[in-house]
Design an enzyme around this catalytic site. Structure first.
Site, PDB file in Angstrom:
ATOM      1  N   GLY A   9      41.024 130.061 -14.149  1.00 14.09           N
ATOM      2  CA  GLY A   9      42.084 130.652 -13.339  1.00 14.09           C
ATOM      3  C   GLY A   9      41.580 131.734 -12.408  1.00 14.09           C
ATOM      4  N   ASP A  12      35.909 132.449  -9.189  1.00 18.57           N
ATOM      5  CA  ASP A  12      34.572 131.878  -9.344  1.00 18.57           C
ATOM      6  C   ASP A  12      34.632 130.419  -9.799  1.00 18.57           C
ATOM      7  OD1 ASP A  12      33.535 134.340  -8.615  1.00 18.57           O
ATOM      8  OD2 ASP A  12      33.252 135.009 -10.679  1.00 18.57           O
ATOM      9  N   CYS A  98      30.355 132.723 -26.914  1.00 18.21           N
ATOM     10  CA  CYS A  98      31.406 131.870 -26.360  1.00 18.21           C
ATOM     11  C   CYS A  98      30.792 130.772 -25.499  1.00 18.21           C
ATOM     12  CB  CYS A  98      32.387 132.713 -25.550  1.00 18.21           C
ATOM     13  SG  CYS A  98      33.785 131.769 -24.888  1.00 18.21           S
ATOM     14  N   CYS A 211      35.632 137.723 -23.666  1.00 12.21           N
ATOM     15  CA  CYS A 211      35.650 136.341 -23.209  1.00 12.21           C
ATOM     16  C   CYS A 211      36.915 135.607 -23.641  1.00 12.21           C
ATOM     17  CB  CYS A 211      34.415 135.618 -23.756  1.00 12.21           C
ATOM     18  SG  CYS A 211      34.296 133.888 -23.295  1.00 12.21           S
TER      19      CYS A 211
END
Length: 376
Positions: A9, A12, A98, A211
């Site tokens: 969202g 990048d 993550c 994250c």
């Protein structure tokens, strides 16, 4: 290629997906639903608006989009690791784990089952093909033509945004399927591209925080799951200077937030040690020779390489945390996934549990976890 674009969202990952579409790949977008803040932790966890933005960008690009629920796996592989680390008195890095365990782990398992050949993310990193044993890249986007070449990760072109540190624990099979479409761009160039593509997220602010959880202070997150355990704050001589709320809420090298005011002008107290046995937080006035704050030697464990195994003694560059320069160091393997690291220059606040990213020039060789520190 048939590529799954992990879309958070943000701008990048939006541009990463757009770049792949422009290049002619068969692209699908996915949002990893890892966290919805059921515990009502103080802070902003914007997963709902992020899904809306990611889906809107996918619609603009004309690509399929879906949400994959990985909440159970995230709690088991990232949140558990985070909480157990802090409870043990060390400093874990959930963002690094993550990437290895979720984006290029669980999500890749899902992607491969659905016929995808690679996963793309919005990391500021470059993937190139290198001659085995060489620091020199020989290609940027082609498949290796001989067995003597391997895919490798290099620092992103924008030194202010380089995110290869967070990829340090990736394994070779994960590097092979990873795509980093924006690693060659500077951030201003990326924003310009987003506007050129007409993306909804072109001017969206960059996200910060844990994250996939959001703008939540680590202290607030920890206090939700780990009860406070107050104890004394002491100086190097053992004099009690105050009281802490729990050792897990502090990290080595921390200058602010410990609540001990310095009597010296422009010289702050800094956390130099945590003593779980006595539940003491140790602080000292920071200087160029503060005891327990500086070190040149450390032992690493859980060594992970992004390419060839790191079996031999060598000179490399070791980055002990994000936003910290990588320093020249001698890497000496000890066996069993462990090694001794000896920096040429003293390093500030090397911390057990933190990830150490290992480089050869611009190339990311892999990473490891600080096990113990030998102070000056």
């Amino acid at each position: 290629m048939k590529i799954l674009a992990a879309m958070s969202g943000g701008v990048d990952s939006s541009v990463a997906a757009a770049q792949l579409v422009r290049e002619g790949h068969d692209v699908s977008g996915v949002y990893m639903k890892n966290w919805i803040n059921e515990e009502n932790i103080i802070g902003h966890c914007p997963w709902e608006e992020d899904i809306v933005d990611a889906e809107a960008v996918a619609k603009q690009l004309g690509i399929p989009f879906r949400v994959v629920n990985l909440m159970t796996e995230y709690r088991e592989k990232v949140v558990k690791y985070l909480l157990e680390g802090y409870q043990a008195g060390i400093t874990p890095n959930p963002d690094v784990m993550c990437n290895r365990e979720m984006k290029f782990g669980v999500l890749w398992d899902w992607a491969s089952e659905h016929g995808f050949e690679g996963i793309a993310t919005g990391h500021y990193a470059r993937k190139e093909f290198a001659v085995r044993g060489s620091r020199f890249a020989v290609s940027d986007n082609s498949e290796p033509r001989t067995e003597n070449r391997e895919p490798a990760i290099y620092r992103g072109a924008d030194p202010n945004k380089d995110q290869t540190y967070f990829l340090a624990m990736m394994q070779p099979h994960q590097v092979r399927i990873a795509q980093f479409p924006i690693g060659h761009l500077l951030k201003p160039e990326l924003r310009d591209l987003a506007r050129e593509f007409g993306l909804k997220t072109a001017d969206k602010k960059d996200s910060q925080g844990i994250c996939f959880i959001g703008q939540v202070k680590m202290e607030d997150f920890l206090r939700t799951f780990v009860p406070d355990k107050p104890g004394p704050i002491v100086n190097l001589e053992g004099k009690v200077l105050g009281e802490h709320r729990g050792l897990h809420l502090y990290t080595l090298g921390q200058r602010k937030g410990h609540g001990v005011a310095s009597p010296l002008h422009k010289q702050a107290y800094v956390v130099v040690a945590k003593r779980p046995q006595t539940n003491e937080l140790v602080v000292a006035i920071e200087s160029a020779d503060t005891p327990l704050l500086w070190a040149r030697k450390a032992v690493l464990h859980s060594i992970s390489s992004t390419g060839e195994p790191l079996h031999d003694e060598r000179l490399l560059q070791a980055q002990p945390r994000y936003r910290c320069p990588a320093g020249d160091a001698i890497f000496r393997p000890l066996g069993d996934g462990r090694a001794e690291l000896e920096y040429k220059e003293p390093q500030r606040a090397l911390t057990p549990g933190q990830i150490c990213a290992l480089y050869e020039g611009e190339r990311l060789l892999g990473g490891a976890v600080f096990e113990s520190i030998q102070h000056e």
